[in-house]
Design an enzyme around this catalytic site. Sequence first.
Site, PDB file in Angstrom:
ATOM      1  N   TYR A 141      -6.335   0.279   8.471  1.00 23.81           N
ATOM      2  CA  TYR A 141      -6.462  -0.870   9.370  1.00 23.81           C
ATOM      3  C   TYR A 141      -7.907  -0.980   9.837  1.00 23.81           C
ATOM      4  O   TYR A 141      -8.525   0.038  10.193  1.00 23.81           O
ATOM      5  CB  TYR A 141      -5.619  -0.690  10.643  1.00 23.81           C
ATOM      6  CG  TYR A 141      -4.132  -0.894  10.490  1.00 23.81           C
ATOM      7  CD1 TYR A 141      -3.624  -2.018   9.851  1.00 23.81           C
ATOM      8  CD2 TYR A 141      -3.241   0.033  11.020  1.00 23.81           C
ATOM      9  CE1 TYR A 141      -2.252  -2.191   9.730  1.00 23.81           C
ATOM     10  CE2 TYR A 141      -1.862  -0.137  10.903  1.00 23.81           C
ATOM     11  CZ  TYR A 141      -1.380  -1.266  10.252  1.00 23.81           C
ATOM     12  OH  TYR A 141      -0.035  -1.444  10.136  1.00 23.81           O
ATOM     13  N   GLU A 146       0.825  -1.214   0.000  1.00 22.73           N
ATOM     14  CA  GLU A 146       0.000   0.000   0.000  1.00 22.73           C
ATOM     15  C   GLU A 146       0.856   1.260   0.000  1.00 22.73           C
ATOM     16  O   GLU A 146       1.984   1.223   0.488  1.00 22.73           O
ATOM     17  CB  GLU A 146      -0.849   0.060   1.295  1.00 22.73           C
ATOM     18  CG  GLU A 146      -1.597  -1.180   1.590  1.00 22.73           C
ATOM     19  CD  GLU A 146      -2.075  -1.214   3.044  1.00 22.73           C
ATOM     20  OE1 GLU A 146      -2.013  -0.193   3.747  1.00 22.73           O
ATOM     21  OE2 GLU A 146      -2.502  -2.302   3.467  1.00 22.73           O
ATOM     22  N   CYS A 199      10.726  50.864   3.611  1.00 30.07           N
ATOM     23  CA  CYS A 199      10.528  52.264   3.993  1.00 30.07           C
ATOM     24  C   CYS A 199      11.624  52.773   4.949  1.00 30.07           C
ATOM     25  O   CYS A 199      11.575  53.903   5.403  1.00 30.07           O
ATOM     26  CB  CYS A 199       9.162  52.434   4.636  1.00 30.07           C
ATOM     27  SG  CYS A 199       9.033  51.523   6.165  1.00 30.07           S
ATOM     28  N   CYS A 206       4.924  51.915   4.000  1.00 33.70           N
ATOM     29  CA  CYS A 206       5.538  50.643   3.658  1.00 33.70           C
ATOM     30  C   CYS A 206       4.632  49.902   2.665  1.00 33.70           C
ATOM     31  O   CYS A 206       3.614  49.351   3.051  1.00 33.70           O
ATOM     32  CB  CYS A 206       5.731  49.836   4.939  1.00 33.70           C
ATOM     33  SG  CYS A 206       6.951  48.567   4.724  1.00 33.70           S
ATOM     34  N   ASP A 216       1.957  10.189   4.468  1.00 35.61           N
ATOM     35  CA  ASP A 216       2.742  10.909   5.468  1.00 35.61           C
ATOM     36  C   ASP A 216       1.854  11.935   6.167  1.00 35.61           C
ATOM     37  O   ASP A 216       1.816  13.109   5.797  1.00 35.61           O
ATOM     38  CB  ASP A 216       3.925  11.599   4.767  1.00 35.61           C
ATOM     39  CG  ASP A 216       4.910  12.152   5.764  1.00 35.61           C
ATOM     40  OD1 ASP A 216       4.811  11.804   6.952  1.00 35.61           O
ATOM     41  OD2 ASP A 216       5.773  12.942   5.360  1.00 35.61           O
ATOM     42  N   CYS A 266      13.675  48.587   7.871  1.00 37.58           N
ATOM     43  CA  CYS A 266      12.756  48.004   6.895  1.00 37.58           C
ATOM     44  C   CYS A 266      13.333  48.165   5.485  1.00 37.58           C
ATOM     45  O   CYS A 266      13.725  49.273   5.107  1.00 37.58           O
ATOM     46  CB  CYS A 266      11.387  48.685   6.995  1.00 37.58           C
ATOM     47  SG  CYS A 266      10.251  48.109   5.730  1.00 37.58           S
ATOM     48  N   LYS A 296      10.906   3.270   2.837  1.00 31.93           N
ATOM     49  CA  LYS A 296      10.787   4.734   2.794  1.00 31.93           C
ATOM     50  C   LYS A 296      11.503   5.266   1.559  1.00 31.93           C
ATOM     51  O   LYS A 296      12.636   4.854   1.265  1.00 31.93           O
ATOM     52  CB  LYS A 296      11.435   5.343   4.042  1.00 31.93           C
ATOM     53  CG  LYS A 296      10.703   5.013   5.332  1.00 31.93           C
ATOM     54  CD  LYS A 296       9.716   6.060   5.724  1.00 31.93           C
ATOM     55  CE  LYS A 296      10.363   7.170   6.493  1.00 31.93           C
ATOM     56  NZ  LYS A 296       9.401   8.030   7.170  1.00 31.93           N
ATOM     57  N   LYS A 312       2.227   4.555   1.495  1.00 31.24           N
ATOM     58  CA  LYS A 312       2.398   5.019   2.877  1.00 31.24           C
ATOM     59  C   LYS A 312       2.124   6.519   2.895  1.00 31.24           C
ATOM     60  O   LYS A 312       2.831   7.293   2.244  1.00 31.24           O
ATOM     61  CB  LYS A 312       3.806   4.715   3.374  1.00 31.24           C
ATOM     62  CG  LYS A 312       4.054   5.153   4.796  1.00 31.24           C
ATOM     63  CD  LYS A 312       5.408   4.680   5.280  1.00 31.24           C
ATOM     64  CE  LYS A 312       5.663   5.007   6.732  1.00 31.24           C
ATOM     65  NZ  LYS A 312       5.558   6.412   7.070  1.00 31.24           N
ATOM     66  N   CYS A 337       8.333  45.767  10.962  1.00 29.54           N
ATOM     67  CA  CYS A 337       8.333  47.177  10.589  1.00 29.54           C
ATOM     68  C   CYS A 337       7.037  47.749  11.137  1.00 29.54           C
ATOM     69  O   CYS A 337       5.955  47.232  10.847  1.00 29.54           O
ATOM     70  CB  CYS A 337       8.356  47.319   9.067  1.00 29.54           C
ATOM     71  SG  CYS A 337       7.999  49.004   8.551  1.00 29.54           S
TER      72      CYS A 337
HETATM   73  P1  AMP Z   1       6.589   6.647  10.470  1.00 30.57           P
HETATM   74  O1  AMP Z   1       5.607   7.767  10.710  1.00 30.57           O
HETATM   75  O2  AMP Z   1       7.589   6.990   9.402  1.00 30.57           O
HETATM   76  O3  AMP Z   1       7.175   6.119  11.754  1.00 30.57           O
HETATM   77  O4  AMP Z   1       5.766   5.426   9.823  1.00 30.57           O
HETATM   78  C1  AMP Z   1       4.817   4.685  10.531  1.00 30.57           C
HETATM   79  C2  AMP Z   1       3.460   5.264  10.344  1.00 30.57           C
HETATM   80  O5  AMP Z   1       3.074   5.284   8.981  1.00 30.57           O
HETATM   81  C3  AMP Z   1       2.359   4.450  10.950  1.00 30.57           C
HETATM   82  O6  AMP Z   1       2.299   4.607  12.332  1.00 30.57           O
HETATM   83  C4  AMP Z   1       1.146   5.029  10.273  1.00 30.57           C
HETATM   84  O7  AMP Z   1       0.706   6.164  10.980  1.00 30.57           O
HETATM   85  C5  AMP Z   1       1.693   5.523   8.945  1.00 30.57           C
HETATM   86  N1  AMP Z   1       1.102   4.925   7.731  1.00 30.57           N
HETATM   87  C6  AMP Z   1       0.888   5.617   6.602  1.00 30.57           C
HETATM   88  N2  AMP Z   1       0.331   4.859   5.651  1.00 30.57           N
HETATM   89  C7  AMP Z   1       0.164   3.619   6.182  1.00 30.57           C
HETATM   90  C8  AMP Z   1      -0.378   2.399   5.693  1.00 30.57           C
HETATM   91  N3  AMP Z   1      -0.832   2.270   4.440  1.00 30.57           N
HETATM   92  N4  AMP Z   1      -0.389   1.339   6.536  1.00 30.57           N
HETATM   93  C9  AMP Z   1       0.096   1.448   7.813  1.00 30.57           C
HETATM   94  N5  AMP Z   1       0.616   2.575   8.320  1.00 30.57           N
HETATM   95  C10 AMP Z   1       0.665   3.659   7.525  1.00 30.57           C
END
Ligand code: AMP
Length: 665
Positions: A226, A113, A409, A428, A117, A406, A312, A115, A422
């Site tokens: 999940y 899947e 001005c 300004c 951020d 500044c 990663k 990931k 400023c």
């Molecule tokens: P990190 O934040 O780099 O420590 O990575 C772990 C975190 O990635 C997990 O705790 C989740 O919050 C997040 N995460 C993002 N996408 C997924 C996914 N598809 N499955 C599981 N965790 C994920």
Amino acid sequence: MTKEQVKKEIEQLRKEINDANYKYYVLAKPDISDFEFDKKLEKLAKLEKEFPEFDDPNSPTHHVGGQAVSTFKEVKHKYPMLSLDKSYHLEDIKKWYDNILNSTNDSVSFCVELKYDGVSLSNQYLNKKLVQSLTRGNGIIGDDVTQNAKQIRTIPKELKCQDLPNEIFARGEVMITKEQFQKINTSQQQKGENTYISARNLAAGTLKLLNPKIVTERKLDFIAYYLLGENLPINTQYDALKKLESCGFFVPHAYIKATNFKEITNFIEEWEVKRFEFPYDTDGIVIKLNEFKYYNKLGYTAKAPRWAIAFKFPATQKLTKLIDVKFQVGRTGKVTPVAILEPVKLDDSIIQHATLHNEDFIKKLDLHQNDYVFLERAGGVIPQIVKVDLTKRKPNSKPIKFIDHCPVCNTPLIKIGADYYCQDTTNCSPKLKSQLAHFAGRNAMDIKGLGLETINLLVDKDFVNNILDIYNLTKEDLLKLEGFSDKSAQNLIKSIQKSKKQPFEKVLNALGIRYVGENTAKILANHFNSIDNLINAKAEDIASIKGIGSTIAKSVKSYFSDPKNIQMIERLKEEGLQFKRKKETQNLDNKLNGKHFVVSGKFKNFSRQGIKNSIQQHGGIVTESVSKNTDYLLIGEKPGPSKMEKAKKYGIHIIDENTYLKMIA
Ligand code: AMP
């Protein structure tokens, strides 16, 4: 209509609205117009108001806006919220993969899947209804952010799917799109406020806001990955994602069932490139053993499950040369240093500048003229200078110094906290332009047609040098500007005149006092009724108002201590702008002294709106639903059972109309 019919109608409306939300926000395929949607919502709100006994905290009428929460309750997770083991190297992923094959001794598959951020969140559902949302916290105990989670449209308040156990948890990531992140940052910049370093930080900060209304405005999303619970009718992660999807969740945009390592690496390679065009930040790929039956056997380390791993993506770093440092002036006068760089390609775009935030940031980097610097994308979006390549520094190059005047001005700068400002309000021009844009904005004077482009022209051509000049503009002036026709000039003059009717709270926001945004302006206007009362108030009185505090109070006092600002306000009064609240909404006294009231049921001496007005006129604050912040639940005949229940749970005073009348007598 009988009560039974009303109840049915309410349920039907809730169903239709939830359905429309799902089609709009999750499927991106709305099948009713915004107008129809609003009508339904309005009708539902009306019925819920008339029949409070059918009110429900999960109703869609409560999802937009809502109740402010003051602190977040800490709650233990039923299942710990762990992290993931991770690596930047494919060899590690291969090792993990081989290990899984060895320990399972079977023909297993993998769910691979994207990931995301963002910020992880766990949502608990009982009987399909969302009851609680917890942040990860330390993995064992998280913060209860249910009120805020309810503002996230892609978190279903009620599950659409069948055959799930009574209690389930849908866990996933709270996200903000890259586009929305940039929009918010641009607006922060225009307001002269701090920008966010990454979409993830913004999402995390937003989840912890005390005002759910702002959470709504920020447009967060939730991606579920999940599904947890006892006796789930599924056996694999792949099917769990399908199930979550059928329940109404967004799940990872891309996921596959892989049966060999090549399929996993193909997916990784594909997304290493595609991620830059993807609307959300992705920082890798998660590989999960698909079959649940092995999870217990494989078990967990202290931090992560052994049946999953994250690959990663490498954070891209590029070296480039610092050409210059420019200093920009924002609306509040805040001066932000910006590095001008030799253009360099970072991932998919050419970077020529990067913010240096403030003096401390420059000092921490120990940045010198003509340094070579490493540039990295923080959170995948904003390019940041992360360090200097000291091996390339010329022996006599001088450290970068913050300016003390500044750049526009030449007024001496004043340091407040970590930033320089400023303080000049008249000469300004960048500060003036963004101040004017704020003044004319929708939540302030709402002058249609006076956008940044027109403001630039007006200031550059010297037609406008301060806020007051807006009110002296003539159609003839506008016709001298590029792009104005007879009609558009006339329309702008009309909307300038119309803006004089904007209520006091909007005018107060329009003034652009530091830290006084839309909500603060509302609180101050409600409390003081007029600008003269506010000008004459003591700092401690301002600071003691609920939701204000000493930083805002100081900023307000400092603004009014400048005679130029007072003079401008006097002139704006002469122009006819509203510096007082209208009589009917003005305070009579402050007997209720900022106490929070929720009203429920039918009253003898007041209509429902009437009693709310009365509370406000006596200095109280009315909110729609009961929370820990509520001081009184004021009940009439047949109060809503869920409000009563909550009030009892939180130990809130429940008072009747007679007691209320005594309080305000
Ligand atoms: P990190 O934040 O780099 O420590 O990575 C772990 C975190 O990635 C997990 O705790 C989740 O919050 C997040 N995460 C993002 N996408 C997924 C996914 N598809 N499955 C599981 N965790 C994920």
